[in-house]
Design a protein around this motif. Structure first.
Motif, mmCIF file in Angstrom:
data_model
loop_
_atom_site.group_PDB
_atom_site.id
_atom_site.type_symbol
_atom_site.label_atom_id
_atom_site.label_comp_id
_atom_site.label_asym_id
_atom_site.label_seq_id
_atom_site.Cartn_x
_atom_site.Cartn_y
_atom_site.Cartn_z
ATOM 1 N N PHE A 88 3.579 12.227 -14.913
ATOM 2 C CA PHE A 88 2.942 11.377 -15.917
ATOM 3 C C PHE A 88 3.986 11.029 -16.960
ATOM 4 C CE2 PHE A 88 -0.100 14.436 -14.255
ATOM 5 C CZ PHE A 88 -1.126 13.610 -13.812
ATOM 6 N N GLN A 89 3.955 9.813 -17.468
ATOM 7 C CA GLN A 89 4.902 9.465 -18.518
ATOM 8 C C GLN A 89 4.349 8.374 -19.411
ATOM 9 O OE1 GLN A 89 7.704 7.161 -19.288
ATOM 10 N NE2 GLN A 89 6.902 5.478 -18.087
ATOM 11 N N THR A 90 4.712 8.471 -20.702
ATOM 12 C CA THR A 90 4.222 7.491 -21.682
ATOM 13 C C THR A 90 5.362 6.890 -22.503
ATOM 14 O OG1 THR A 90 3.851 9.201 -23.376
ATOM 15 C CG2 THR A 90 2.013 8.712 -21.882
ATOM 16 N N TYR A 91 6.606 7.089 -22.063
ATOM 17 C CA TYR A 91 7.723 6.478 -22.786
ATOM 18 C C TYR A 91 7.604 4.950 -22.727
ATOM 19 C CZ TYR A 91 10.207 10.984 -22.773
ATOM 20 O OH TYR A 91 10.577 12.290 -22.962
ATOM 21 N N ALA A 92 8.249 4.287 -23.659
ATOM 22 C CA ALA A 92 8.248 2.826 -23.659
ATOM 23 C C ALA A 92 8.854 2.323 -22.351
ATOM 24 C CB ALA A 92 9.047 2.299 -24.851
ATOM 25 N N GLU A 93 8.309 1.228 -21.853
ATOM 26 C CA GLU A 93 8.757 0.682 -20.573
ATOM 27 C C GLU A 93 10.247 0.339 -20.595
ATOM 28 O OE1 GLU A 93 7.625 -3.044 -17.618
ATOM 29 O OE2 GLU A 93 6.157 -2.344 -19.075
ATOM 30 N N GLU A 94 10.731 -0.141 -21.730
ATOM 31 C CA GLU A 94 12.154 -0.513 -21.832
ATOM 32 C C GLU A 94 13.053 0.695 -21.555
ATOM 33 O OE1 GLU A 94 15.352 -2.268 -25.117
ATOM 34 O OE2 GLU A 94 13.227 -2.089 -25.628
ATOM 35 N N TRP A 95 12.688 1.850 -22.137
ATOM 36 C CA TRP A 95 13.491 3.054 -21.918
ATOM 37 C C TRP A 95 13.352 3.542 -20.473
ATOM 38 C CZ3 TRP A 95 17.460 5.844 -22.670
ATOM 39 C CH2 TRP A 95 17.521 7.181 -22.249
ATOM 40 N N SER A 96 12.157 3.500 -19.938
ATOM 41 C CA SER A 96 11.933 3.956 -18.567
ATOM 42 C C SER A 96 12.766 3.144 -17.582
ATOM 43 C CB SER A 96 10.448 3.845 -18.199
ATOM 44 O OG SER A 96 9.680 4.697 -19.012
ATOM 45 N N GLU A 97 12.807 1.830 -17.780
ATOM 46 C CA GLU A 97 13.590 0.968 -16.898
ATOM 47 C C GLU A 97 15.081 1.243 -17.062
ATOM 48 O OE1 GLU A 97 12.496 -3.075 -17.601
ATOM 49 O OE2 GLU A 97 10.482 -2.827 -16.735
ATOM 50 N N TYR A 98 15.526 1.387 -18.298
ATOM 51 C CA TYR A 98 16.942 1.672 -18.575
ATOM 52 C C TYR A 98 17.345 3.002 -17.927
ATOM 53 C CZ TYR A 98 21.246 2.192 -21.330
ATOM 54 O OH TYR A 98 22.557 2.352 -21.714
ATOM 55 N N TYR A 99 16.487 3.983 -18.065
ATOM 56 C CA TYR A 99 16.731 5.316 -17.512
ATOM 57 C C TYR A 99 16.862 5.243 -15.988
ATOM 58 C CZ TYR A 99 15.868 10.388 -16.897
ATOM 59 O OH TYR A 99 15.949 11.725 -16.570
ATOM 60 N N ASN A 141 26.035 10.904 -22.279
ATOM 61 C CA ASN A 141 25.396 10.526 -23.550
ATOM 62 C C ASN A 141 23.973 10.012 -23.369
ATOM 63 O OD1 ASN A 141 27.623 11.129 -25.309
ATOM 64 N ND2 ASN A 141 28.659 9.327 -24.458
ATOM 65 N N ILE A 142 23.234 10.667 -22.491
ATOM 66 C CA ILE A 142 21.864 10.251 -22.226
ATOM 67 C C ILE A 142 20.989 10.445 -23.462
ATOM 68 C CG2 ILE A 142 19.805 10.726 -20.822
ATOM 69 C CD1 ILE A 142 21.749 11.413 -18.513
ATOM 70 N N LEU A 143 21.166 11.559 -24.170
ATOM 71 C CA LEU A 143 20.347 11.804 -25.358
ATOM 72 C C LEU A 143 20.674 10.807 -26.468
ATOM 73 C CD1 LEU A 143 20.290 15.708 -25.433
ATOM 74 C CD2 LEU A 143 18.571 14.124 -24.520
ATOM 75 N N LYS A 144 21.926 10.407 -26.548
ATOM 76 C CA LYS A 144 22.311 9.382 -27.535
ATOM 77 C C LYS A 144 21.649 8.048 -27.177
ATOM 78 C CE LYS A 144 26.371 7.228 -29.657
ATOM 79 N NZ LYS A 144 27.859 7.136 -29.626
ATOM 80 N N ASP A 145 21.647 7.717 -25.896
ATOM 81 C CA ASP A 145 20.979 6.488 -25.453
ATOM 82 C C ASP A 145 19.474 6.569 -25.737
ATOM 83 O OD1 ASP A 145 23.290 5.299 -24.595
ATOM 84 O OD2 ASP A 145 22.971 5.700 -22.466
ATOM 85 N N ALA A 146 18.888 7.753 -25.511
ATOM 86 C CA ALA A 146 17.462 7.925 -25.768
ATOM 87 C C ALA A 146 17.165 7.668 -27.249
ATOM 88 C CB ALA A 146 17.021 9.330 -25.370
ATOM 89 N N ALA A 147 18.022 8.214 -28.115
ATOM 90 C CA ALA A 147 17.837 8.030 -29.559
ATOM 91 C C ALA A 147 17.898 6.550 -29.940
ATOM 92 C CB ALA A 147 18.883 8.825 -30.329
ATOM 93 N N SER A 148 18.780 5.812 -29.279
ATOM 94 C CA SER A 148 18.898 4.376 -29.586
ATOM 95 C C SER A 148 17.653 3.599 -29.141
ATOM 96 C CB SER A 148 20.150 3.786 -28.922
ATOM 97 O OG SER A 148 19.987 3.686 -27.514
#
Length: 203
Positions: free
Chosen positions: A37-48, A82-89
């Motif tokens: 299950f996930q509720t992150y924003a679609e933009e981040w999910s696609e980027y990930y 730098n995945i966590l840095k990207d997540a923060a952005s």
């Protein structure tokens, strides 16, 4: 396994505790979760996904190395990409990862907050809810003989009437078997139940 209502209630609670979203992979077996299950924003999910981060994610690496809860700011795992840095952005500034269960059926869930670190009380509540989700989604160890027979008929392409005749029962009794196996496997449809039975190696 518990009812879908119990699962949904737990997910709603997690959604309130993680305003920037969450991702929960339940019972990871053979590199894939039985449920997610996930509720992150679609933009981040696609980027990930586009960057193949799942194979490099320090939160997942940490989750497979131990159990418990850890704020992202305290993860003892390197993050060379730098995945966590990207997540923060993308607004996932502060985070928490919780891991629970045996390595052969590990549940790993991450939660994000855009404004502040999660408090100790929130971490306790999130951890308790993740453990509960893990427990109520534990797949059954087996199916009854009747449930297996019903699913095998469906797998072989039999219609309800033909399957009932083959098993020497009424059509309503056959449908009752399908309802019971859907409930046991927490599946919305018979096709989903059949797929899960195969994934859980119950057939």
């Amino acid at each position: 396994m518990s009812s879908r209502a119990d699962i949904n209630a737990a997910l709603r609670k997690l959604g309130k505790l993680a305003p920037a979203g969450y991702f929960a992979a339940l019972h990871i077996r053979f590199a894939a979760p039985l449920m997610q299950f996930q509720t992150y924003a679609e933009e981040w999910s696609e980027y990930y996904s586009q960057n193949g981060y799942a194979l490099r994610d320090p939160t997942i690496a940490w989750g497979f190395s131990t159990t418990g809860a850890c704020r992202w700011s305290s993860l003892p795992v390197p993050d060379p990409f730098n995945i966590l840095k990207d997540a923060a952005s993308h607004g996932l500034t502060f985070g928490l990862t919780v891991a629970h269960g045996p390595i052969a059926s590990r549940t790993i869930a991450s939660f994000a907050h855009g404004e502040r670190e999660f408090t100790d009380d929130e971490i306790d509540e999130i951890s308790t809810t993740v453990r509960r989700l893990h427990e109520i989604t534990e797949p059954p160890a087996s199916l009854t003989k009747a449930q297996k027979e019903a699913l095998r008929c469906i797998a072989e392409g039999d219609r309800h009437a033909a399957a009932a005749a083959k098993l020497g029962i009424t059509e309503s009794a056959f449908k009752a078997r399908l309802i019971s196996v859907r409930e046991r496997l927490m599946a919305r449809t018979t096709a989903e139940a059949l797929q899960r039975a195969k994934e859980y190696r119950l057939l």
